[in-house]
Enzyme design. Structure first.
Site, PDB file in Angstrom:
ATOM      1  N   ARG A  62       0.797  -1.233   0.158  1.00 20.33           N
ATOM      2  CA  ARG A  62       0.091  -0.057   0.133  1.00 20.33           C
ATOM      3  C   ARG A  62       0.687   1.332  -0.031  1.00 20.33           C
ATOM      4  O   ARG A  62       0.623   2.225  -1.014  1.00 20.33           O
ATOM      5  CB  ARG A  62      -0.828   0.035   1.302  1.00 20.33           C
ATOM      6  N   HIS A  66       0.500   4.234  -2.655  1.00 21.74           N
ATOM      7  CA  HIS A  66       0.228   5.569  -2.559  1.00 21.74           C
ATOM      8  C   HIS A  66       1.424   6.597  -2.820  1.00 21.74           C
ATOM      9  O   HIS A  66       1.142   7.664  -3.129  1.00 21.74           O
ATOM     10  CB  HIS A  66      -0.001   5.828  -0.723  1.00 21.74           C
ATOM     11  N   ASN A  94      -3.758   9.046   3.650  1.00 25.88           N
ATOM     12  CA  ASN A  94      -2.607   8.499   4.077  1.00 25.88           C
ATOM     13  C   ASN A  94      -2.579   8.433   5.591  1.00 25.88           C
ATOM     14  O   ASN A  94      -2.239   7.658   6.245  1.00 25.88           O
ATOM     15  CB  ASN A  94      -1.535   9.386   3.769  1.00 25.88           C
ATOM     16  N   HIS A 193      -5.750  -5.913  -2.575  1.00 24.87           N
ATOM     17  CA  HIS A 193      -6.801  -6.146  -1.517  1.00 24.87           C
ATOM     18  C   HIS A 193      -6.978  -7.659  -1.155  1.00 24.87           C
ATOM     19  O   HIS A 193      -7.816  -7.797  -0.318  1.00 24.87           O
ATOM     20  CB  HIS A 193      -8.070  -5.265  -1.640  1.00 24.87           C
TER      21      HIS A 193
END
Length: 324
Positions: A62, A66, A94, A193
């Site tokens: 992740r 990001h 975040n 995910h």
């Protein structure tokens, strides 16, 4: 609607040209002579981190995602705020979400000992994300290397570019297209995910506001409500893939087809008649097709670079701070 679609298509074409035309700046053997131990050190440290906490694999993955959606993959997400500098860590997407900074710090410390000033934080994060997937049973892919670390960050871009858990399909498509990533890339990358967890605040609206598909399984819904009450418990966690939460497989897509996507942004991928629903069905039926596209899409996302960074960027000594 026609104008919006035309603008997206134009944006996609321009973004695809911009990013793909600069991927030649990276190479698979970039550290072969300058730091031959780099990949082995990253793999070893990731082994330790994931063995200590299984969730860390998803957290590093992740963190990389990001990072790449803001200014390209330049480690800007790792920069701390200072009295004269505003980083990206407090962005809505975040805050209370990204973690694993200490793992990247540990890798950086060892590489600075082996090869001072050679391996960028951006490359460390990209390789660590690949190794995280492997450690949870997922596929291998070669990672092009040679990124520089940005000396800047963008809180505004972090707030606007990174998809949120409650995103609609149109919103998701727009944000991926902005990065030069297709609808197929989006569905494949969302498969990340299949591992990891989400906070109650990320899925509360989905389970209490009657979003389509959320009540297809009353037992599962009851379990989610037990984890995430209507008030309180904001930090309570639920697996993004309740079937196999620490195995990088295709159960995530089968969950979505059954209406059991945890986040609204997950379930939106299978919206009836959408351009993404057929891809969801394909990956639910064919795990190897998912693995192949995920690998290809991760390379494509990892190749999002701002060419100016190769001129103005650096190899940080400390991933949290620009060099003096």
């Amino acid at each position: 609607m026609g104008n919006m679609r035309s603008n997206w298509i134009l944006g996609f074409v321009l973004a695809s040209f911009w990013f793909s035309s600069h991927s030649f700046l990276l190479s698979n053997d970039y550290y072969e002579k300058s730091c031959p131990s780099a990949l082995a050190v990253i793999r070893s440290e990731m082994n330790v981190a994931v063995a200590k906490e299984a969730r860390m694999a998803a957290s590093i993955l992740r963190l990389h995602f990001h990072d790449c959606f803001v200014q390209g993959c330049d480690a800007s997400v790792l920069l701390d705020d200072t009295p004269t500098f505003r980083g990206e860590k407090t962005a809505n997407a975040n805050k209370n979400s990204i973690r694993g900074f200490e793992v990247i710090d540990g890798i950086k410390e060892k590489l600075e000992s082996d090869c001072p000033g050679v391996v960028s934080c951006a490359d460390i994060l990209t390789v660590a994300a690949r190794d995280a997937v492997i450690l949870d049973g997922g596929p291998y892919w070669d990672v092009p290397l040679g990124r520089k670390d940005s000396r800047s960050a963008s809180l505004d871009e972090a707030n606007s570019n990174i998809p949120t858990p409650n995103s609609t399909l149109l919103n998701l498509l727009g944000k991926f297209l902005l990065q030069g990533l297709s609808a197929t890339d989006m569905v494949a990358l969302s498969g990340a995910h299949t591992i990891g967890q989400a906070r109650c605040t990320s899925f509360r609206d989905r389970i209490y506001k009657g979003v389509e598909g959320a009540e297809s399984d009353n037992v599962y819904l009851s379990e989610l409500k037990g984890i995430c009450p209507q008030t309180g418990g904001d930090n309570n966690l639920s697996p993004l893939d309740y079937v196999s939460p620490v195995l990088f497989d295709n159960a995530y897509y089968r969950n979505i087809i059954n209406g059991q996507g945890l986040l609204n942004s997950d379930q939106e991928l299978n919206m009836y008649g959408s351009i993404t629903s057929e891809v969801v069905q394909k990956y639910a039926e064919d795990p190897l097709a998912f693995w192949q596209q995920f690998s290809d899409s991760m390379v494509k996302m990892g190749n999002i670079v701002n060419p100016l960074t190769f001129i103005t960027g650096e190899v940080r000594k400390n991933c949290h701070l620009v060099n003096e």
